[in-house]
Each structure stands twice: as structure tokens, then as C-alpha cells.
Design an enzyme around this catalytic site. Structure first.
Site, PDB file in Angstrom:
ATOM      1  N   ALA A   1      -2.233   4.619  -3.359  1.00  0.00           N
ATOM      2  CA  ALA A   1      -2.681   3.164  -3.771  1.00  0.00           C
ATOM      3  C   ALA A   1      -3.043   2.416  -2.797  1.00  0.00           C
ATOM      4  O   ALA A   1      -2.370   1.762  -2.062  1.00  0.00           O
ATOM      5  CB  ALA A   1      -1.294   2.618  -4.638  1.00  0.00           C
ATOM      6  N   THR A  50       0.854  -1.348   0.181  1.00  0.00           N
ATOM      7  CA  THR A  50      -0.002  -0.056   0.021  1.00  0.00           C
ATOM      8  C   THR A  50       0.888   1.232  -0.036  1.00  0.00           C
ATOM      9  O   THR A  50       1.904   1.392   0.569  1.00  0.00           O
ATOM     10  CB  THR A  50      -0.847   0.006   1.129  1.00  0.00           C
ATOM     11  OG1 THR A  50      -1.685  -1.002   1.309  1.00  0.00           O
ATOM     12  CG2 THR A  50      -1.738   1.290   1.238  1.00  0.00           C
ATOM     13  N   GLU A  51       0.232   2.308  -0.749  1.00  0.00           N
ATOM     14  CA  GLU A  51       1.085   3.635  -0.685  1.00  0.00           C
ATOM     15  C   GLU A  51      -0.021   4.761  -0.417  1.00  0.00           C
ATOM     16  O   GLU A  51      -1.164   4.337  -0.413  1.00  0.00           O
ATOM     17  CB  GLU A  51       1.573   3.860  -2.005  1.00  0.00           C
ATOM     18  CG  GLU A  51       2.580   2.770  -2.303  1.00  0.00           C
ATOM     19  CD  GLU A  51       3.443   2.960  -3.956  1.00  0.00           C
ATOM     20  OE1 GLU A  51       2.823   4.099  -4.533  1.00  0.00           O
ATOM     21  OE2 GLU A  51       4.142   2.393  -4.156  1.00  0.00           O
ATOM     22  N   PRO A  52       0.492   5.909  -0.134  1.00  0.00           N
ATOM     23  CA  PRO A  52      -0.655   6.833   0.073  1.00  0.00           C
ATOM     24  C   PRO A  52      -1.710   6.941  -1.025  1.00  0.00           C
ATOM     25  O   PRO A  52      -2.810   7.230  -0.676  1.00  0.00           O
ATOM     26  CB  PRO A  52       0.289   7.893   0.169  1.00  0.00           C
ATOM     27  CG  PRO A  52       1.472   7.683   0.924  1.00  0.00           C
ATOM     28  CD  PRO A  52       1.794   6.057  -0.031  1.00  0.00           C
ATOM     29  N   GLU A  70      -6.363  -6.910   3.516  1.00  0.00           N
ATOM     30  CA  GLU A  70      -6.685  -7.910   2.680  1.00  0.00           C
ATOM     31  C   GLU A  70      -7.851  -7.846   1.833  1.00  0.00           C
ATOM     32  O   GLU A  70      -8.417  -8.870   1.371  1.00  0.00           O
ATOM     33  CB  GLU A  70      -6.648  -9.445   3.253  1.00  0.00           C
ATOM     34  CG  GLU A  70      -5.629 -10.073   4.135  1.00  0.00           C
ATOM     35  CD  GLU A  70      -4.446 -10.342   3.171  1.00  0.00           C
ATOM     36  OE1 GLU A  70      -3.587  -9.294   3.453  1.00  0.00           O
ATOM     37  OE2 GLU A  70      -4.353 -11.244   2.390  1.00  0.00           O
ATOM     38  N   GLY A  71      -7.786  -6.606   1.172  1.00  0.00           N
ATOM     39  CA  GLY A  71      -9.075  -6.416   0.451  1.00  0.00           C
ATOM     40  C   GLY A  71     -10.352  -5.925   1.108  1.00  0.00           C
ATOM     41  O   GLY A  71     -10.728  -6.796   1.893  1.00  0.00           O
ATOM     42  N   THR A  72     -10.919  -4.882   0.910  1.00  0.00           N
ATOM     43  CA  THR A  72     -11.940  -4.358   1.910  1.00  0.00           C
ATOM     44  C   THR A  72     -13.234  -5.232   1.268  1.00  0.00           C
ATOM     45  O   THR A  72     -13.209  -6.142   0.424  1.00  0.00           O
ATOM     46  CB  THR A  72     -12.328  -3.032   1.491  1.00  0.00           C
ATOM     47  OG1 THR A  72     -12.575  -3.013  -0.023  1.00  0.00           O
ATOM     48  CG2 THR A  72     -11.093  -1.835   1.935  1.00  0.00           C
ATOM     49  N   GLN A  80     -15.839  -4.293  -0.023  1.00  0.00           N
ATOM     50  CA  GLN A  80     -16.044  -3.893  -1.347  1.00  0.00           C
ATOM     51  C   GLN A  80     -15.498  -4.471  -2.487  1.00  0.00           C
ATOM     52  O   GLN A  80     -15.839  -5.101  -3.273  1.00  0.00           O
ATOM     53  CB  GLN A  80     -16.104  -2.204  -1.300  1.00  0.00           C
ATOM     54  CG  GLN A  80     -17.136  -1.547  -0.549  1.00  0.00           C
ATOM     55  CD  GLN A  80     -17.091  -1.763   0.855  1.00  0.00           C
ATOM     56  OE1 GLN A  80     -15.809  -1.894   1.418  1.00  0.00           O
ATOM     57  NE2 GLN A  80     -18.127  -2.190   1.622  1.00  0.00           N
TER      58      GLN A  80
END
Lengths: 427, 365
Positions: free
Chosen positions: A152, A148-150, A404-406, A408
Site C-alpha cells: 500500500a 506506507t506498507e509493502p 507526500e504523493g508522487t 502522478q
């Protein structure tokens, strides 16, 4: 094949042992490490490392090393050739029980975690040898994944971190910002009581190629140019460190890149990462469901202390509202757990489980948040006071529907699977 | 061991039932509802698949052993075709399965071979009573032991095929516990309504009111013989029957809605390509799976004599009933205005979908 729901013996035995760990090593210090964020519960870390080593696990919970081919025998251990593999099932039940103890603490169970998972999924045999053996050493050792990035999050293809090859030194030079790195501190910062860990950094070697240009790089603990900027202060799972990391001209040897350097269409590097998620989603589901079970058990216990018994078998019209809520919570919890078990059972039996995996995560994310939130509501002040752990479990639970993926993103994955749509057909 | 796949034998059965459901039931479902009629030919064809026959041992004229998991699988598959048709085909099970589970040797010898040999013949059961707090464990139909007879008084509702039935298994309250009583047709004091029940759904299935005024039957007609039986396991089987049928109905609505959403265009794309619709479908599929596994597990507990089977079946039924309402409602919603038109199958599926919360006693595994 057949339809069966008898827990295998090894799982039953393991659960008895882990329940003791949860009750004696985790619950008693749960509150202390929630209140003192970023402290490390060494008693738990060291005990778990020793216990897992003694059990021959070699970093027992290191989820994904075991996912490498061939997963089954590695997972299965000795002398069980005839029986179908149950490695993932064992893992999911382990995780559920430890999360029942304290999900934040489960998250800092020593081992390679997602970092090792990436190596296992995308690394060469030499890389696996080089990077993964350390988890069998005498002291606890960690690895982490930096995805994860700010800018992404769920959209991992928007990753901006770049890796450029310096031909003269044959080194990759990495620049970028990473956030939400679970275990980033323990994996990168030098601690006397910990072995030398690493972080796996996802970066693009060819931004014009989109996802096909994405690669994972092993960055060893202490590498120059890497800075842990901060440890996040979170709603829950506070004992688990979540790091923000910046990389400025970070140099790593060419061999630290996982997979091939040639950029081709349909490159497997990124798909490797995504395949990792197929395998880990039900495990995250399991971790949430452990928290939900803790909350539901606490709720029922408190209700019973106060003379409220759940009258199973009555028609709904005759039940009190509290009884209905509890019964609904049980239905949610049990069915979500069965979905999780099915997803890992499929993984064990090498059946493609992208759909089941994501469905289990959708369901677990939903029910874990609902159950814990409802339990707090039903118990009123008892639910809200920090005198009991229930309020903490509600805070801990919420992350299940996010990482691990929201919920949504996982709904999107489920929808694509059932509709037969590609990412471009259903955005 | 955990395992989540039907065995070969079960798969073969599912395939056979699936053909019948797809080709015979699904295609005629709406027409039967509108005509308020189920052709005997259709019922017989379903009967010939031998679901009940396969649950009954050879010594009573059948060709197998009852397996709740197998029955759950088959029932879901058949109900996928049409609920009314499925309940009709399996009406004799409402009488035969409790006898198999809890009947005396004499009752088994007496009824089982007769029911399962040859064509479908109506034997039925009466559990439901027309009251808002209907509770199978606290029935208002009363049984009393009067010297060497049993006297029955009360009123039953939603009894399928009561008019033609050779005998009805009537559930009644005997000193506070629910017991089954075999009431032959033409018993004195037994009256069956002239008119059929008119319900929100299930109009193809002929159901009747049944009244009992001082109906006297011999003690030996008490299910299990003079000393009676345990009702709990029968109730659990009924709950699993309802849960399995709910799965089939929900799956049917889900499939229709999914296919429709992939065809229907709006704003230049298929509506399934809109997340608002796609997410509804994802949740429908997820909930069906959740309740299916809960139902499977409860059925497995029944086959393996687990202590908590009754609670498990209760939870499965409660959850599946909710799920069926949610899924069938969304089926209509995804069709939009068309979903409200009776020509479209999702309309009936939603009316049927509401039934599982109260229609306990119309299906058994």
C-alpha cells in the site's frame, strides 16, 4: 487583499540566520553523512534543538502541531495581532533554506514531524497534551508516521495493518508491516541523547469499512512487539533514516487511538490524514526547491568561473544552448517557488488550498528533478564527481517527486479538482 | 507581505473586462479571424472600459495612476476573450504608455489628452523588424542626429493600424541604444504597405509594413525630448504585455479543452475521465498558474521600482511564451481531429499561441 511579493520582515530576518546555519552547520558535513549512511549528525541535531528552543519555537519546525486549531495565533507568536498570519509562509521559507543547506539533514531536524502532525490533526485536546508536550523538552525528540506498507503506497486505502480491541484489557492489539517510515528509528529506538518519541501507526479497525475504518494509533518508543527490521539504503537523503517496521501483537492503551472508535461513513479519521497532506505538500515542495536552488546557484557559479555569463534579455535565437537551459531553469525555479508560497499563503489565510497545494507539489517535483539532472549534465564530469555536492543534490532531489504523493498522484488530485470529479469518476 | 489576491478595485475591473471578453470578444473571435476584420463597434466597446484611460493621471485627462499589476490582470482577462480584439483595443497604449513612462512633459501634454479623450483613435508603435534574430536591443532601423533633426532609416513589420495612425512611435537604433521617435503621419519618407501583413494567426488585426527613408523629424520628437530616455522599462512593460496576453490565450484554450473533455465520450466514459487526458489538463492548469504568478511578481516589481524588474519581465515573457505554445497545442490535441478544424476555437488559439515568442511590441501594460 492585494497582490504583493515583499517578503515580510520576520521572514527576511529568519532567512539571514538560517543561511548561516545552512552554510556553517550543514554544508560542511553534508558529504560526510552522505557517505556514512545512518550515522546521526549530533552537532546539527543538538544545535537545532537548542536554537529552536531559544527562539521560543518549542520544536520550531514541528510543522503540524501548529496546524491545529487555532493555527494562526499559535504560529504567529507574540505581538503581531494586526498583521495577517504568516506561520506557514515562515515555515516554507525556513524549510527551503535548510534544504538549500542539506535536505536530508533538514528532514532530521528534531521535532514531531508527521507523527505529531497526525496527533494535531486527529487527536483530542487530552491526546495533544499527552503526546505533544514532549517536543518542548530539553533534549531532541522525534515522532514519525507509519502509513506506507509493502502493498500500500499511494493507495493508502489498501492498508492491511489491523487493530483489534481487547475488551478485557481495553487495549488495541496491532499487527502489520510498515515501510518507508521517515525518522522511524529516531522516533522509536532508544538513544541516550534523545527524548522518548513515538510512531503513529495507521491501521484498520474494520476492514469491511474501507477508508472509514482507518485509524491512527500512537505507539510509544520501546513498546513490546514493535521491531525495526531495517533501515533502507537510499539513492539520496541518506542522513535521514527510513525504517521498515513490523508490529506483532503490539498492545497500546485504548486512549492511544486518535479520534473516535465508532465506524461511520464519511469518517473524518482518514480525511484528517489526507488534510494533513494538503498542508504538508507545499512544504515538501519547498524542501525540493531548496535543493534545486542550491544546484542552480552552483551551476551558475561554475559557469561564471569558466567565463560563461548568462546574457539575460537577449532573444532566444541569440542565446547559446547553455544560456537557454539556465534561463529555463530559473523560470522553473522561480515560478515553482511562487506557487509554493501561494499555497502556504492560502493555508495561513484559511483558504481552501487542495488545488494549489497539489499543483505546487506537481510543479516542484518536476522542476527539482529537471534542474538538478540538467545541472549535472551541463557540468559534465564536474557534475558527476563526488568531489562536489551537485551529484548528491541530484540524488537528494529525486525524492521530491515521490514522497507526500508522487507526481502522478498529485496530478490526479489536481485533475479531480479542476474537473470537479470524485475519486470514482476519475480513478 | 506576500499576498496573492487582487484588491477590490482590481476585482471590479476584472469583472467588467471579463464580461466584455466573454460576451463580445469570445463570441466573435473566430468570425473576425475568418473575415480578417474587427468591427469598430467592438473595438470602441472595449475602449470604453477605460483601461488606458485609468492608467493616465487627471492632469493629462485620464482618471488614475498606471499600475502594472492591474494592467496585467486586465490584459489577461481581455485576451481570454480574443487576442486580435484585445491588441486592437489597446493599440493606442503602444503609443501612449511609453510617453507616459518616458516622454517629456511637452510630449505628455501634447498627446495624452488627445489620445484618451473620446473614441478610440489609432496611435501605434513600430518595434518588430523582419529578421530571424530580431532583437529589441539591437535594432536595424537607424536613427542619426543631423544638426537639429533626427533622420530615420529602416523597415518595420507587424505595425498594427499603421495605415490609419495619426502618429507612430518608431523604435530605432541611435548609436547602439534603442530609442523611441514620434513620427507623424504624412511624414516625408514614411511609407506604409498597401497590403496587410499575412500571418499564421492574428488575421483580424490589421498590421502593416512600415518603411522609413530619410524620414526627418525634429529633435523634440525623440521620446523623452532631446536627451532621450531609458528603453529598459518600456521593454519590460512590453514583455509583461506579451506575457499577460499569453496567459489569457492559454486560459482560453484550457477552458475549451476542459469543457470538451468533460462532454466528449469514448469507450463509454468522458475522455476527461481518462488519466491520459486528465493529466494533460492538470499540467496545463499548473503551467498557467506558474507563469501567471511569475508575471504578477514581475509587474509588482515594476510598480515597486525593484532593481531586477527587467530580468523578471524577461523571464516572465520567455516562460509565458513557452507555456502558451504548450497549452494551446494540448488544447488542439484534446479536441483530436476536431481541434484541427477551424470551426473550433482551439485551432485559432494554437496559431495565436505560437506568436508570443516573437510578437514583442504588440501589447504593453
Amino acid at each position: 487583499m492585494t497582490i504583493e511579493f515583499e517578503a515580510p520582515k520576520p521572514i527576511v530576518n529568519q532567512q539571514v540566520m538560517l543561511k548561516t546555519v545552512a552554510e556553517n552547520m550543514m554544508r560542511p558535513i553534508s558529504r560526510e553523512f552522505d557517505e556514512n549512511e545512518h550515522e546521526i549528525p549530533w552537532s546539527y541535531v543538538e544545535f537545532m534543538h537548542m536554537a529552536m528552543k531559544a527562539a521560543g519555537g518549542g520544536g520550531g519546525l514541528t510543522v503540524m502541531e501548529e496546524k491545529t486549531s487555532p493555527p494562526a495565533p499559535l504560529l504567529e507568536g507574540e505581538g503581531s495581532q494586526k498583521r495577517p498570519p504568516i506561520g506557514y509562509q515562515k515555515l516554507a521559507t525556513q524549510i527551503e533554506m535548510l534544504a538549500w543547506g542539506d535536505v536530508g539533514m533538514y528532514l532530521i531536524t528534531p521535532g514531531g514531524g508527521l507523527g505529531a502532525a497526525a496527533v494535531a490533526a486527529a487527536g483530542t485536546p487530552e491526546q495533544k497534551e499527552k503526546f505533544l508536550t514532549r517536543f518542548n523538552s530539553d533534549i531532541p525528540t522525534y515522532a514519525a508516521m507509519c502509513m506506507t506498507e509493502p502493498g500500500a503506497g499511494s493507495d493508502t486505502s489498501a492498508i492491511r495493518t489491523r487493530a483489534v480491541l481487547d475488551d478485557k484489557t481495553n487495549e488495541w492489539v496491532i499487527n502489520g508491516e510498515k515501510i518507508f517510515v521517515t525518522g522511524g528509528d529516531k522516533s522509536f529506538t532508544h538513544y541516550e541523547k534523545l527524548g522518548k518519541g513515538f510512531i503513529v501507526v495507521w491501521a484498520s479497525i474494520d476492514p469491511s469499512a474501507g477508508r472509514a475504518g482507518m485509524r491512527a494509533f500512537v505507539v510509544e518508543s520501546g513498546t513490546a512487539g514493535v521491531k525495526i527490521n531495517k533501515l533502507e539504503k537510499k539513492m539520496g537523503i541518506r542522513v535521514s533514516d527510513t525504517a521498515a517496521i513490523s508490529l506483532v501483537d503490539v498492545r497500546v492503551p485504548f486512549e492511544n487511538m486518535l479520534g473516535s472508535a465508532t465506524v461511520e461513513k464519511n469518517n473524518t479519521g482518514f480525511r484528517g490524514a489526507m488534510a494533513t497532506f494538503d498542508a504538508t505538500r507545499p512544504l515538501v515542495a519547498a524542501s525540493g526547491l531548496g535543493v534545486a536552488r542550491a544546484a542552480l546557484e552552483f551551476l551558475k557559479e561554475k559557469l561564471e568561473e569558466n567565463g560563461v555569463k548568462i546574457r539575460y534579455g537577449l532573444p532566444r535565437q541569440k542565446l547559446s544552448n547553455v544560456e537557454r537551459e539556465v534561463i529555463d531553469m530559473e523560470i522553473m525555479l522561480k515560478s515553482a517557488w511562487l506557487m509554493t508560497l501561494k499555497a502556504v499563503w492560502m493555508a495561513d489565510n484559511k483558504k481552501s488550498n487542495a488545488l494549489e497545494s497539489s499543483m505546487s507539489k506537481v510543479k516542484a517535483g518536476d522542476v527539482t528533478t529537471k534542474i538538478t539532472q540538467k545541472a549535472v549534465e551541463i557540468l559534465g564530469p564536474i557534475g558527476y564527481t563526488r568531489e562536489f555536492l551537485l551529484e548528491k543534490w541530484m540524488r537528494d532531489a529525486k525524492i521530491t517527486d515521490i514522497y507526500e504523493g508522487t507526481g502522478q498522484i498529485n496530478r490526479l488530485v489536481v485533475a479531480r479538482q479542476i474537473l470537479g470529479y470524485s475519486g470514482s469518476e476519475l480513478r | 507581505m506576500y499576498s496573492f489576491e487582487p484588491n477590490e478595485e482590481q476585482q471590479m475591473l476584472i469583472d467588467v473586462v471579463s464580461k466584455y471578453a466573454e460576451n463580445d470578444l469570445r463570441t466573435s473571435s473566430n468570425e473576425n479571424e475568418e473575415n480578417k476584420e474587427l468591427p469598430k463597434k467592438l473595438i470602441n466597446k472595449g475602449w470604453e472600459l477605460g483601461l488606458l484611460q485609468a492608467s493616465i493621471p487627471e492632469s493629462y485627462g485620464g482618471f488614475g495612476e498606471r499600475n502594472a499589476v492591474t494592467n496585467v490582470l486586465a490584459l489577461e482577462e481581455m485576451a481570454y476573450g480574443d487576442l486580435a480584439g484585445t491588441l486592437a483595443v489597446l493599440t493606442p497604449s503602444l503609443f501612449a504608455t511609453p510617453i507616459l513612462l518616458a516622454g517629456s512633459e511637452e510630449q505628455k501634454q501634447n498627446y495624452l489628452p488627445k489620445i484618451i479623450s473620446g473614441e478610440w483613435s489609432p496611435y501605434t508603435a513600430a518595434l518588430i523588424e523582419l529578421s530571424f534574430d530580431f532583437d529589441p536591443n539591437a535594432l536595424k532601423t537607424i536613427a542619426e542626429i543631423v544638426s537639429d533633426k533626427i533622420k530615420l532609416n529602416g523597415a518595420k513589420a507587424f505595425v498594427p493600424y499603421a495605415k490609419e495612425a495619426q502618429a507612430i512611435l518608431v523604435y530605432a537604433n541611435l548609436n547602439g541604444i534603442t530609442q523611441g521617435f514620434i513620427v507623424p503621419k504624412d511624414s516625408v519618407g514614411l511609407s506604409i504597405s498597401e497590403e496587410r501583413e499575412k500571418l499564421m494567426g492574428l488575421n483580424a488585426l490589421p498590421m502593416y509594413r512600415v518603411e522609413l527613408h530619410d524620414v526627418m523629424i525634429p529633435l523634440s520628437n525623440r521620446l523623452g525630448g532631446a536627451s532621450g530616455h531609458d528603453f529598459e522599462l518600456i521593454l519590460a512593460s512590453l514583455r509583461l504585455g506579451s506575457a499577460s496576453a499569453a496567459l489569457g490565450v492559454a486560459k482560453s484554450s484550457f477552458e475549451y479543452a476542459k469543457n470538451y473533455a468533460k462532454e466528449r465520450e469514448a469507450f463509454g466514459v468522458k475522455i476527461a475521465q481518462k488519466q491520459a487526458v486528465a493529466f494533460m489538463l492538470a499540467e496545463m492548469r499548473t503551467e498557467i498558474e506558474a507563469m501567471r504568478l511569475l508575471t504578477w511578481e514581475a509587474a509588482w516589481k515594476m510598480d515597486n521600482h525593484k532593481e531586477d524588474v527587467c530580468v523578471a519581465a524577461y523571464l516572465a515573457h520567455t516562460g509565458a511564451a513557452d507555456m502558451a505554445m504548450m497549452v494551446t497545442d494540448r488544447g488542439v490535441q484534446i479536441y483530436g481531429g476536431h481541434g484541427y478544424i477551424r470551426e473550433n476555437p482551439v485551432e485559432l488559439l494554437m496559431r495565436n499561441g505560437r506568436g508570443f515568442a516573437m510578437l514583442l511590441g504588440l501589447a504593453i501594460v
